[in-house]
Design an enzyme around this catalytic site. Structure first.
Site, PDB file in Angstrom:
ATOM      1  N   GLU A  90       0.827  -1.195   0.000  1.00  0.00           N
ATOM      2  CA  GLU A  90       0.000   0.000   0.000  1.00  0.00           C
ATOM      3  C   GLU A  90       0.871   1.258   0.000  1.00  0.00           C
ATOM      4  O   GLU A  90       1.968   1.269   0.556  1.00  0.00           O
ATOM      5  CB  GLU A  90      -0.933  -0.003   1.217  1.00  0.00           C
ATOM      6  CG  GLU A  90      -2.032  -1.047   1.064  1.00  0.00           C
ATOM      7  CD  GLU A  90      -2.986  -1.103   2.245  1.00  0.00           C
ATOM      8  OE1 GLU A  90      -4.199  -1.168   2.017  1.00  0.00           O
ATOM      9  OE2 GLU A  90      -2.526  -1.085   3.404  1.00  0.00           O
ATOM     10  N   CYS A 103       3.651   8.566   0.828  1.00  0.00           N
ATOM     11  CA  CYS A 103       4.207   7.698   1.875  1.00  0.00           C
ATOM     12  C   CYS A 103       4.418   6.318   1.260  1.00  0.00           C
ATOM     13  O   CYS A 103       3.476   5.644   0.860  1.00  0.00           O
ATOM     14  CB  CYS A 103       3.246   7.650   3.063  1.00  0.00           C
ATOM     15  SG  CYS A 103       3.814   6.554   4.373  1.00  0.00           S
ATOM     16  N   CYS A 110       6.338  -6.541   7.344  1.00  0.00           N
ATOM     17  CA  CYS A 110       7.522  -6.095   8.088  1.00  0.00           C
ATOM     18  C   CYS A 110       7.902  -7.189   9.069  1.00  0.00           C
ATOM     19  O   CYS A 110       7.045  -7.704   9.787  1.00  0.00           O
ATOM     20  CB  CYS A 110       7.233  -4.796   8.838  1.00  0.00           C
ATOM     21  SG  CYS A 110       8.668  -4.205   9.776  1.00  0.00           S
ATOM     22  N   CYS A 114       6.354  -4.763  15.621  1.00  0.00           N
ATOM     23  CA  CYS A 114       6.021  -3.861  16.733  1.00  0.00           C
ATOM     24  C   CYS A 114       4.546  -4.062  17.082  1.00  0.00           C
ATOM     25  O   CYS A 114       3.707  -4.184  16.197  1.00  0.00           O
ATOM     26  CB  CYS A 114       6.265  -2.414  16.338  1.00  0.00           C
ATOM     27  SG  CYS A 114       7.961  -2.122  15.816  1.00  0.00           S
ATOM     28  N   CYS A 117       1.529  -1.880  15.573  1.00  0.00           N
ATOM     29  CA  CYS A 117       1.533  -1.569  14.140  1.00  0.00           C
ATOM     30  C   CYS A 117       0.860  -2.677  13.324  1.00  0.00           C
ATOM     31  O   CYS A 117       1.183  -3.851  13.472  1.00  0.00           O
ATOM     32  CB  CYS A 117       2.979  -1.386  13.691  1.00  0.00           C
ATOM     33  SG  CYS A 117       3.184  -1.217  11.911  1.00  0.00           S
ATOM     34  N   GLY A 152       6.980  -1.762   6.163  1.00  0.00           N
ATOM     35  CA  GLY A 152       8.339  -2.290   6.171  1.00  0.00           C
ATOM     36  C   GLY A 152       9.358  -1.414   6.857  1.00  0.00           C
ATOM     37  O   GLY A 152       9.098  -0.265   7.213  1.00  0.00           O
ATOM     38  N   GLU A 153      10.546  -1.988   7.073  1.00  0.00           N
ATOM     39  CA  GLU A 153      11.653  -1.272   7.699  1.00  0.00           C
ATOM     40  C   GLU A 153      12.683  -0.930   6.620  1.00  0.00           C
ATOM     41  O   GLU A 153      13.398  -1.807   6.136  1.00  0.00           O
ATOM     42  CB  GLU A 153      12.274  -2.150   8.803  1.00  0.00           C
ATOM     43  CG  GLU A 153      13.598  -1.661   9.347  1.00  0.00           C
ATOM     44  CD  GLU A 153      13.632  -0.184   9.751  1.00  0.00           C
ATOM     45  OE1 GLU A 153      12.668   0.306  10.356  1.00  0.00           O
ATOM     46  OE2 GLU A 153      14.628   0.490   9.428  1.00  0.00           O
ATOM     47  N   SER A 184      12.156   6.806   7.704  1.00  0.00           N
ATOM     48  CA  SER A 184      11.831   6.499   9.099  1.00  0.00           C
ATOM     49  C   SER A 184      12.293   5.091   9.420  1.00  0.00           C
ATOM     50  O   SER A 184      11.964   4.138   8.718  1.00  0.00           O
ATOM     51  CB  SER A 184      10.319   6.618   9.305  1.00  0.00           C
ATOM     52  OG  SER A 184       9.966   6.174  10.599  1.00  0.00           O
ATOM     53  N   SER A 207      11.838   5.858  15.067  1.00  0.00           N
ATOM     54  CA  SER A 207      10.670   5.495  15.865  1.00  0.00           C
ATOM     55  C   SER A 207      11.135   5.081  17.243  1.00  0.00           C
ATOM     56  O   SER A 207      11.698   4.010  17.415  1.00  0.00           O
ATOM     57  CB  SER A 207       9.924   4.335  15.210  1.00  0.00           C
ATOM     58  OG  SER A 207       9.491   4.722  13.931  1.00  0.00           O
ATOM     59  N   LEU A 208      10.911   5.943  18.206  1.00  0.00           N
ATOM     60  CA  LEU A 208      11.411   5.669  19.562  1.00  0.00           C
ATOM     61  C   LEU A 208      10.325   5.000  20.393  1.00  0.00           C
ATOM     62  O   LEU A 208      10.489   3.882  20.863  1.00  0.00           O
ATOM     63  CB  LEU A 208      11.878   6.981  20.192  1.00  0.00           C
ATOM     64  CG  LEU A 208      12.629   6.831  21.497  1.00  0.00           C
ATOM     65  CD1 LEU A 208      13.953   6.127  21.288  1.00  0.00           C
ATOM     66  CD2 LEU A 208      12.841   8.195  22.154  1.00  0.00           C
ATOM     67  N   ASN A 283      -3.180   5.070  15.994  1.00  0.00           N
ATOM     68  CA  ASN A 283      -4.294   4.749  15.118  1.00  0.00           C
ATOM     69  C   ASN A 283      -4.693   3.314  15.385  1.00  0.00           C
ATOM     70  O   ASN A 283      -3.895   2.410  15.166  1.00  0.00           O
ATOM     71  CB  ASN A 283      -3.881   4.941  13.656  1.00  0.00           C
ATOM     72  CG  ASN A 283      -3.545   6.393  13.386  1.00  0.00           C
ATOM     73  OD1 ASN A 283      -4.357   7.274  13.627  1.00  0.00           O
ATOM     74  ND2 ASN A 283      -2.335   6.652  12.927  1.00  0.00           N
ATOM     75  N   CYS A 326      -0.652   6.331   9.783  1.00  0.00           N
ATOM     76  CA  CYS A 326       0.542   5.657  10.289  1.00  0.00           C
ATOM     77  C   CYS A 326       0.170   4.339  10.951  1.00  0.00           C
ATOM     78  O   CYS A 326      -0.707   4.303  11.813  1.00  0.00           O
ATOM     79  CB  CYS A 326       1.224   6.484  11.381  1.00  0.00           C
ATOM     80  SG  CYS A 326       1.735   8.100  10.907  1.00  0.00           S
TER      81      CYS A 326
HETATM   82  N1  SAH Z   1       9.437   0.730   9.902  1.00  0.00           N
HETATM   83  C1  SAH Z   1       9.678   2.116   9.953  1.00  0.00           C
HETATM   84  C2  SAH Z   1       8.809   2.924   9.025  1.00  0.00           C
HETATM   85  C3  SAH Z   1       7.362   2.564   8.950  1.00  0.00           C
HETATM   86  S1  SAH Z   1       6.381   2.800  10.395  1.00  0.00           S
HETATM   87  C4  SAH Z   1       9.537   2.622  11.360  1.00  0.00           C
HETATM   88  O1  SAH Z   1       9.085   1.895  12.229  1.00  0.00           O
HETATM   89  O2  SAH Z   1       9.942   3.756  11.591  1.00  0.00           O
HETATM   90  C5  SAH Z   1       6.119   4.555  10.367  1.00  0.00           C
HETATM   91  C6  SAH Z   1       5.673   5.160  11.704  1.00  0.00           C
HETATM   92  O3  SAH Z   1       4.353   4.735  12.052  1.00  0.00           O
HETATM   93  C7  SAH Z   1       6.558   4.775  12.858  1.00  0.00           C
HETATM   94  O4  SAH Z   1       7.024   5.924  13.492  1.00  0.00           O
HETATM   95  C8  SAH Z   1       5.643   3.995  13.786  1.00  0.00           C
HETATM   96  O5  SAH Z   1       6.031   4.183  15.116  1.00  0.00           O
HETATM   97  C9  SAH Z   1       4.290   4.554  13.447  1.00  0.00           C
HETATM   98  N2  SAH Z   1       3.179   3.665  13.781  1.00  0.00           N
HETATM   99  C10 SAH Z   1       3.154   2.327  13.684  1.00  0.00           C
HETATM  100  N3  SAH Z   1       1.951   1.856  14.082  1.00  0.00           N
HETATM  101  C11 SAH Z   1       1.207   2.920  14.415  1.00  0.00           C
HETATM  102  C12 SAH Z   1      -0.147   3.080  14.860  1.00  0.00           C
HETATM  103  N4  SAH Z   1      -0.957   2.041  15.056  1.00  0.00           N
HETATM  104  N5  SAH Z   1      -0.592   4.336  15.097  1.00  0.00           N
HETATM  105  C13 SAH Z   1       0.216   5.399  14.895  1.00  0.00           C
HETATM  106  N6  SAH Z   1       1.475   5.303  14.441  1.00  0.00           N
HETATM  107  C14 SAH Z   1       1.971   4.085  14.216  1.00  0.00           C
HETATM  108 FE1  SF4 Z   2       7.752  -2.540  11.069  1.00  0.00          FE
HETATM  109 FE2  SF4 Z   2       7.839   0.103  11.502  1.00  0.00          FE
HETATM  110 FE3  SF4 Z   2       5.557  -1.271  11.835  1.00  0.00          FE
HETATM  111 FE4  SF4 Z   2       7.556  -1.622  13.545  1.00  0.00          FE
HETATM  112  S1  SF4 Z   2       6.404   0.292  13.218  1.00  0.00           S
HETATM  113  S2  SF4 Z   2       6.331  -3.248  12.623  1.00  0.00           S
HETATM  114  S3  SF4 Z   2       9.309  -1.426  12.208  1.00  0.00           S
HETATM  115  S4  SF4 Z   2       6.634  -0.980   9.927  1.00  0.00           S
END
Ligand code: SAH
Ligand code: SF4
Length: 333
Positions: A90, A103, A110, A114, A117, A152-153, A184, A207-208, A283, A326
């Site tokens: 997507e 985006c 991925c 996490c 996500c 993805g990462e 990111s 992403s911290l 989200n 996100c």
């Molecule tokens: N894998 C990379 C890039 C994709 S995720 C990464 O993790 O940075 C992009 C952003 O979406 C990240 O900052 C992540 O923390 C955020 N994200 C993931 N799941 C989310 C959710 N359910 N609601 C809001 N932000 C989210």
């Molecule tokens: Fe992968 Fe980024 Fe989602 Fe974590 S937040 S599962 S690294 S896409």
């Protein structure tokens, strides 16, 4: 047959002279592909018929097929693309008055899983190749900003990511400014350091989501492998090498990481590096056990960080009604 749409001009040149074409045709081909978005050699009208046929027999141009296109009530658009092997990804397009941001996904699914996500809850299939990354941008008209924040990462697909960035940035291609692109990462220290040495002005977001190891490991399993100290070390090197700061992304989870104690820890961490903070409202999606923090709680968190001198913004939610925000991308039809 070889994929030609992920090659730099000198690489195209090398390939076509083998076929007997003149070296200068390489930049013509690159222009057709990356500036005019022509996906068919037959349409490359400044090449001879004979050469066009030769190219069609020797190379292919990969295509992303739009399987589904949705538009949110806030104008955000989401594309579900089908890849040549049947996988799906997507891509999200945000069209504002002054700028158009795409985006982009870098992997099918991925592997990092996490817990908050949606992408992380899907099965990881494979890395995207550079052409598939570039294609997501080139299929949209007049893009000014690219964020590598889709599925993805990116740093687990480093070489294809860098190739895509260089081709998108190329004067002979879409010529998207490096400063208009943001990668990111969930935090892969050696790649953060390497990225700092690329000599590009592309921005970096990390992403911290938690400022201590215990909590961060619970939310992001990758933290077990690369704990916060290693991350900080890498970011400091990145800061030093580039002179630029990073953006910490921090998804706000109700009663998990949105306490005022968390502000203290996050502020202390920010003092060790050059960074600003983007707060992201969670989200929700069906695989996520957490709840979003209350809006007033997000605001208080922001105020508290700002008072400590840390530049903080709350990222505006986009496209939640079509699951385009996100962390909501799943890449399923
Ligand atoms: N894998 C990379 C890039 C994709 S995720 C990464 O993790 O940075 C992009 C952003 O979406 C990240 O900052 C992540 O923390 C955020 N994200 C993931 N799941 C989310 C959710 N359910 N609601 C809001 N932000 C989210
Ligand atoms: Fe992968 Fe980024 Fe989602 Fe974590 S937040 S599962 S690294 S896409």
């Amino acid at each position: 047959m070889k994929d030609i749409d992920a090659l730099y001009i000198p690489e195209i040149r090398e390939e076509i002279v083998k076929l007997g074409l003149k070296p200068f045709a390489a930049s013509q081909i690159f222009h057709w592909i990356h500036q005019k978005q022509v996906r068919n050699f037959e349409k490359m009208s400044n090449l001879s018929k004979e050469n066009r046929e030769l190219l069609s027999k020797s190379f292919f141009l990969s295509d992303l097929i739009v399987e589904k296109h949705q538009r949110s009530k806030d104008g955000t658009e989401k594309f579900l693309f089908k890849l040549h092997d049947g996988n799906h990804i997507e891509t999200v397009l945000m069209d504002d008055e002054d700028r158009k941001t795409v985006c982009v996904s870098t992997q099918v699914g991925c592997p990092l899983g996490c817990c908050f996500c949606a992408t992380g809850s899907t099965k990881f299939a494979r890395d995207l190749n550079a052409a598939e990354i570039i294609g997501q941008v080139e299929q949209m008209a007049r893009v000014n900003n690219v964020v590598f924040m889709g599925m993805g990462e990116p740093f687990l697909n480093y070489d294809n990511l860098m190739r895509a960035i260089r081709i998108l940035n190329s004067k002979d291609g879409l010529n998207i400014g490096a400063r208009k692109m943001t990668v990111s990462t969930a935090g892969i220290p050696d790649k953060i350091i390497r990225f700092g040495k690329e000599g590009l002005q592309v921005r970096l977001a990390v992403s911290l989501n938690a400022a201590n190891n215990e909590l961060r490991s619970k939310l992001m399993p990758i933290n077990e492998k690369y704990p916060i100290n290693e991350l900080v070390h890498a970011i400091r090197q990145y800061n030093k090498e580039t002179g630029r700061r990073v953006t910490f992304e921090y998804v706000m989870l109700k009663k998990i990481n949105d306490n005022l104690d968390d502000v203290e820890e996050l502020a202390a961490l920010c003092d060790r590096v050059k960074a600003n903070v983007n707060l992201i409202q969670l989200n929700p999606h069906d695989k996520c056990a957490h709840e979003p923090s209350k809006p007033e709680c997000v605001r208080a968190f922001k105020e508290a960080l700002s008072e400590k001198g840390i530049e903080t913004v709350i990222r505006i939610r986009r496209g939640t009604d079509i699951s385009a925000a996100c962390g909501q991308l799943k890449g399923r039809p």
